[in-house]
Scaffold this active site. Structure first.
Site, PDB file in Angstrom:
ATOM      1  N   ASP A   1       0.856  -1.191   0.000  1.00 53.93           N
ATOM      2  CA  ASP A   1       0.000   0.000   0.000  1.00 53.93           C
ATOM      3  C   ASP A   1       0.892   1.241   0.000  1.00 53.93           C
ATOM      4  O   ASP A   1       1.038   1.929   1.006  1.00 53.93           O
ATOM      5  CB  ASP A   1      -0.911  -0.055   1.241  1.00 53.93           C
ATOM      6  CG  ASP A   1      -2.030   0.946   1.147  1.00 53.93           C
ATOM      7  OD1 ASP A   1      -2.037   1.731   0.182  1.00 53.93           O
ATOM      8  OD2 ASP A   1      -2.900   0.946   2.041  1.00 53.93           O
TER       9      ASP A   1
ATOM     10  N   ASP B   1     -25.303 -13.916 -50.617  1.00 61.35           N
ATOM     11  CA  ASP B   1     -25.144 -12.587 -50.006  1.00 61.35           C
ATOM     12  C   ASP B   1     -26.320 -11.688 -50.373  1.00 61.35           C
ATOM     13  O   ASP B   1     -27.399 -12.142 -50.791  1.00 61.35           O
ATOM     14  CB  ASP B   1     -23.774 -11.999 -50.419  1.00 61.35           C
ATOM     15  CG  ASP B   1     -23.177 -11.103 -49.351  1.00 61.35           C
ATOM     16  OD1 ASP B   1     -23.607  -9.931 -49.262  1.00 61.35           O
ATOM     17  OD2 ASP B   1     -22.304 -11.559 -48.587  1.00 61.35           O
TER      18      ASP B   1
ATOM     19  N   TRP C   1     -24.716 -11.772 -40.748  1.00 64.95           N
ATOM     20  CA  TRP C   1     -25.557 -10.699 -40.180  1.00 64.95           C
ATOM     21  C   TRP C   1     -24.843  -9.373 -40.382  1.00 64.95           C
ATOM     22  O   TRP C   1     -23.892  -9.053 -39.696  1.00 64.95           O
ATOM     23  CB  TRP C   1     -25.770 -10.985 -38.691  1.00 64.95           C
ATOM     24  CG  TRP C   1     -26.676 -10.063 -37.956  1.00 64.95           C
ATOM     25  CD1 TRP C   1     -26.475  -8.750 -37.694  1.00 64.95           C
ATOM     26  CD2 TRP C   1     -27.929 -10.401 -37.336  1.00 64.95           C
ATOM     27  NE1 TRP C   1     -27.511  -8.238 -36.960  1.00 64.95           N
ATOM     28  CE2 TRP C   1     -28.420  -9.228 -36.720  1.00 64.95           C
ATOM     29  CE3 TRP C   1     -28.676 -11.574 -37.229  1.00 64.95           C
ATOM     30  CZ2 TRP C   1     -29.619  -9.205 -36.003  1.00 64.95           C
ATOM     31  CZ3 TRP C   1     -29.867 -11.550 -36.516  1.00 64.95           C
ATOM     32  CH2 TRP C   1     -30.329 -10.376 -35.921  1.00 64.95           C
ATOM     33  N   ASP C   2     -25.326  -8.600 -41.326  1.00 63.63           N
ATOM     34  CA  ASP C   2     -24.622  -7.385 -41.734  1.00 63.63           C
ATOM     35  C   ASP C   2     -25.219  -6.150 -41.059  1.00 63.63           C
ATOM     36  O   ASP C   2     -26.351  -6.179 -40.550  1.00 63.63           O
ATOM     37  CB  ASP C   2     -24.720  -7.257 -43.264  1.00 63.63           C
ATOM     38  CG  ASP C   2     -23.532  -6.547 -43.876  1.00 63.63           C
ATOM     39  OD1 ASP C   2     -22.774  -5.906 -43.140  1.00 63.63           O
ATOM     40  OD2 ASP C   2     -23.365  -6.631 -45.116  1.00 63.63           O
TER      41      ASP C   2
ATOM     42  N   CYS D   1     -21.014  -9.004 -39.285  1.00 67.36           N
ATOM     43  CA  CYS D   1     -20.346  -8.196 -40.296  1.00 67.36           C
ATOM     44  C   CYS D   1     -20.891  -6.789 -40.159  1.00 67.36           C
ATOM     45  O   CYS D   1     -22.066  -6.601 -39.844  1.00 67.36           O
ATOM     46  CB  CYS D   1     -20.685  -8.773 -41.678  1.00 67.36           C
ATOM     47  SG  CYS D   1     -20.198  -7.736 -43.058  1.00 67.36           S
TER      48      CYS D   1
ATOM     49  N   ASP E   1     -13.966  -5.649 -45.405  1.00 64.79           N
ATOM     50  CA  ASP E   1     -14.399  -5.708 -46.803  1.00 64.79           C
ATOM     51  C   ASP E   1     -13.202  -5.698 -47.733  1.00 64.79           C
ATOM     52  O   ASP E   1     -13.349  -5.858 -48.939  1.00 64.79           O
ATOM     53  CB  ASP E   1     -15.294  -4.514 -47.133  1.00 64.79           C
ATOM     54  CG  ASP E   1     -16.753  -4.823 -46.853  1.00 64.79           C
ATOM     55  OD1 ASP E   1     -17.055  -5.966 -46.485  1.00 64.79           O
ATOM     56  OD2 ASP E   1     -17.594  -3.915 -46.997  1.00 64.79           O
TER      57      ASP E   1
HETATM   58  C1  DGJ Z   1     -21.148  -5.171 -46.687  1.00 69.57           C
HETATM   59  C2  DGJ Z   1     -20.415  -6.430 -46.409  1.00 69.57           C
HETATM   60  O1  DGJ Z   1     -19.275  -6.175 -45.667  1.00 69.57           O
HETATM   61  C3  DGJ Z   1     -20.125  -7.145 -47.712  1.00 69.57           C
HETATM   62  O2  DGJ Z   1     -19.370  -8.288 -47.488  1.00 69.57           O
HETATM   63  C4  DGJ Z   1     -21.420  -7.474 -48.374  1.00 69.57           C
HETATM   64  O3  DGJ Z   1     -22.126  -8.411 -47.623  1.00 69.57           O
HETATM   65  C5  DGJ Z   1     -22.242  -6.225 -48.575  1.00 69.57           C
HETATM   66  N1  DGJ Z   1     -22.388  -5.477 -47.365  1.00 69.57           N
HETATM   67  C6  DGJ Z   1     -23.608  -6.547 -49.102  1.00 69.57           C
HETATM   68  O4  DGJ Z   1     -24.404  -5.454 -49.189  1.00 69.57           O
END
Ligand code: DGJ
Length: 788
Positions: free
Chosen positions: A49, A369, A479-480, A528, A550
């Site tokens: 301490d 996609d 799931w974007d 995503c 991306d």
């Molecule tokens: C953004 C994503 O990062 C891409 O890989 C793709 O799925 C596009 N959107 C599709 O709109």
């Protein structure tokens, strides 16, 4: 192990290699005595301490009965505003009378055999510690305003992780405004550190940044609604001599997917304060009497063995204690995704041709996609609608069935948190979109956010998605989330709740994910957000993998994946081989280098594979076979960063199995150097007395690369760029120089693998490696039985 010195009220949290010791000070504040190397437990830790025992000028004395004591120089575990600590506070409250001073004093503690689950938020699962209780709850009390703070500490012994979360409980009879409530505050009594964090942007995520600390407050954050690619919710404090293999460092990560703030403050006395939590910017939470507000979990680790060991601690945590049980150690399928192959321009015939080719190549899953629903043939329309697009005759159900008939798994893209103005959903429920009726909203990628704080929206999405997943019998969901927040206003929330919207959005998202992943435990979800705009520990608790970026250019991906690995294991990073030239940077890299980078992660292909040349098809087929053979190592092996692409022309990384008998080493070169030097690669992690063989993965070079030196390489004479040259280039599998090195582990560690020389412009023989610009190799390292 959690050990308590009852009389001194000292709490010693031990992991296999670290100790975190806290105590209740004479004032009742919870203070930190030590975080770092593991210490033997002692009857008391009073010597740790370490305080100023001199009156400091221009400080505020906490209370007359404590003499000169000032909170400004205590290592506080919970820092509030108003009683003389002038560093940035962890908590700020506004009480019913307008006052804003808080002071949390020790009340009691509890040891828990299991970890406390955080209400409404993702968190790590209870670990299987060998020794005694797993978590400690310390209850603090605000004596004047009647609030309670429950601070939960948990230990993950073998991962060397300590986690912290907290709950604020309103035990008063008045409303309290929470203006700021961060999950953790950790004070150190020196500032000899350098700070490492991951900054970035779209297609340039996870750029590793390291710099010295200065006096004052340094903060990274997100105001985008998602954790964001600008600053990952992660910090590392490293001693200046700390590198990948040696030196001390601390890592801190936040299990949260929305606006965050992570700060490091160096005080005038050179104390360092680290804090992480929900961003206090644009945040206020009204806490009514008897209500509780839960704070997201912070996970922290100490390593005395450099950054690699810090990362491995985090990787163990994610793989064993964060992702859902069914995905822990589960092999991730190799996918083909049609996005960069077709964008919106596809029909069932085109998709099936890709799927058939995928099956021939050995790919295991087809992922459909964006663009399969509503009338979505570009970015402007149909988000929110879940009926099949006309271009897919027979719809997604039929497509899924035909793909499954080919023996492939089927995956589908969704962007549930969004709505297009041009959609049936928007026509029906404009009030579900985030916007204010007096202002025309700013659009991101032509779309609006849905109000995830509204339970009706969550119910709608749950119903639509469940229906989609069931009718397509889907195995995987991408799931974007493609826009950041703007025009924040919820028609559902009342005035006093508007400033809590961003957090309520995240809570709504987590609720939806909890329901869906419970209802569909066998669906592999991948998160995503325009790539890595929401790559965080919160999403990984529901979705065990993330679309890393991306940017699928191999060279850019080296840095992105290297940086990401600071916190996240390979099993969480999706990495795809894409077309040539790269759609993001128009760079040409060979099909082999594209694979050699993507192989260190969850492998996929994102190009029109029906257009591969015979050369490329054969190469890809072999790559896939290689990946399958080494999948568990490539997804779950112990990962080491060896040479950083942020500082070097070359990059090296590797994965190794538990007993060090097998490893794969990735070797990458950005630019060919003229007249290059000898190279040897030192690997300190092999067993000293074991004998190893190092072979390069057989890979092929397109003879076009040799230009008019082609005749140096081939037994027959052909004309540069002639018809025969073109024909051969597309068919002839010219194998790169075979490499085979054999040596002992101690030699590899001390001397290195003595690589063959690179091509220097004089001769091309079987002894010369031609690596070239953006060239690469994967070396297989395996232990040989000495008599073999
Ligand atoms: C953004 C994503 O990062 C891409 O890989 C793709 O799925 C596009 N959107 C599709 O709109």
């Amino acid at each position: 192990m959690i050990l308590v010195n009852q009389d001194a009220l000292e709490f010693h949290l031990q992991t296999n290699d670290s100790s975190y010791i806290i105590k209740v000070a004479e004032t009742g504040h919870l203070i930190n005595l030590h975080y770092g190397n593991k210490l033997k437990h002692r009857e008391h830790f009073s010597t740790l301490d370490h305080r100023f025992n001199v009156k400091l000028g221009s400080t505020t004395n906490y209370a007359p009965e404590h003499g000169n004591l000032t909170l400004e120089t205590l290592k506080l575990e919970t820092a509030c505003y108003g009683k003389g600590d002038y560093r940035d506070p962890q908590f700020q409250f506004e009480y019913a009378d307008g006052s804003r001073t808080s002071d949390f004093i020790y009340k009691s503690y509890k040891l828990n055999s299991k970890k406390i689950k955080i209400d409404g938020l993702p968190s790590c699962h209870s670990p299987d510690n060998k020794n005694g209780p797993t978590s400690l709850t310390i209850i603090l009390h605000e004596p004047v305003k009647n609030l309670e703070l429950h601070i939960h500490y948990s230990i993950f012994e073998s991962a060397n992780i300590i986690s912290r979360s907290a709950e604020v409980i309103n035990t008063s009879s008045d409303i309290v405004n929470i203006e700021k409530a961060l999950s953790a505050c950790i004070d150190f009594s020196h500032s000899d550190f350098e700070l490492i964090h991951l900054e970035g942007k779209w297609t340039k995520e996870a750029q590793l940044t390291r710099h010295a600390l200065n006096k004052g407050n340094f903060q990274i954050d997100s105001k985008k609604g998602v954790s964001g690619a600008n600053h990952n919710p992660f910090l590392c404090l490293a001693m200046p001599d700390c590198d990948e293999f040696k030196g001390e460092c601390y890592g801190f990560g936040l299990v949260y997917s929305g606006n965050h703030q992570c700060s490091v403050e160096v005080s005038p006395y050179d104390y360092t304060r680290v804090m992480l939590g929900i961003n206090s910017f644009d945040f206020r939470w009204v806490l009514s009497p008897k209500e509780t507000f839960s704070l997201p979990e912070v996970v922290m680790t100490f390593s005395s063995g450099g950054l690699n060991s810090m990362s491995r601690n985090f990787h163990t945590l994610v793989n064993r204690h964060l992702v859902q049980a069914q995905w822990q150690g589960a092999p991730r399928p190799i996918q083909v995704n049609n996005w960069e192959a077709t964008y919106f321009d596809f029909d069932a015939k085109k998709l099936l041709s890709i799927a058939k080719k995928a099956q021939e190549l050995g790919i295991e899953m087809f992922v459909l996609d964006d663009g399969w629903f509503g009338k979505r043939d570009d970015e402007t329309t149909s988000l929110g609608d879940y009926f099949d697009n006309k271009k897919l005759r027979g719809g997604v159900e039929k497509l899924s069935k035909r793909i499954k008939d080919l023996g492939l798994k089927f995956g589908i893209w969704v962007e549930p948190e969004m709505v297009s103005i041009d959609s049936q959903l928007y026509k029906k429920h404009p009030d579900w979109a985030i916007q204010h009726s007096d202002r025309s909203p700013s659009l991101g990628r032509e779309q609006l956010l849905l109000d995830m704080s509204n339970p009706e929206v969550i119910d709608y999405l749950y119903e639509q998605l469940s229906n989609l997943f069931t009718r397509t019998n889907t195995d995987y969901v991408k799931w974007d989330h493609n826009r950041n927040f703007s025009d924040i206003y919820s028609a559902f929330l009342d005035k006093s709740q508007q400033a809590s919207f961003s957090h309520r959005y995240v809570l709504g998202l987590y609720l939806l994910l909890e329901k869906l992943t419970n209802a569909f435990p066998n669906i592999l979800f991948e998160s995503c957000s325009s790539g890595g705009n929401r790559f965080d520990l919160g999403m990984l608790a529901y979705m065990p993998q993330t679309w890393t970026s991306d940017n699928t250019d191999a060279l850019e991906r080296m840095s992105i994946q290297y940086g990401t690995s600071l916190l996240y294991p390979l099993s969480t990073m999706s990495a795809h081989v894409s077309g040539r030239p790269s759609h993001q940077v128009l760079r040409n890299t060979s099909i082999e280098t594209r694979f050699n980078v993507a192989a260190f992660g969850n492998l996929g292909f994102q190009l029109d594979i029906t257009q591969l040349t015979p050369f490329e098809s054969k190469a890809v087929k072999q790559q896939i076979a290689f990946y399958k053979q080494h999948r568990s190592l490539l997804q779950y092996g112990e990962f080491y960063r060896l040479k950083s692409p942020f500082e070097n022309n070359q990059m090296l990384w590797m994965v190794i199995n538990d007993d060090n008998s097998e490893a794969l080493l990735g070797y990458y070169q950005k630019q060919q150097q003229s007249n290059s030097n000898l190279e040897s690669i030192r690997l300190p992690m092999l067993n000293a007395n074991d004998y190893y063989q190092v072979l390069n993965r057989p890979q092929y070079v397109n003879i076009r690369q040799f230009g008019d030196l082609v005749n140096e390489q081939l037994p027959v004479s052909i004309k540069d760029r002639g018809v025969l040259h073109g024909l051969l280039a597309n068919h002839y599998m010219h194998e790169v120089t075979k490499e085979n090195y054999e040596l002992y582990g101690d030699q590899i560690s001390a001397f290195g693998i003595p690589l063959k020389s690179q091509f220097v412009g004089t001769e091309m023989t079987d002894e010369v490696r031609f690596i070239g610009d953006c060239g690469s190799r994967i070396y297989q390292i395996r232990k040989l039985e000495i008599n073999q």
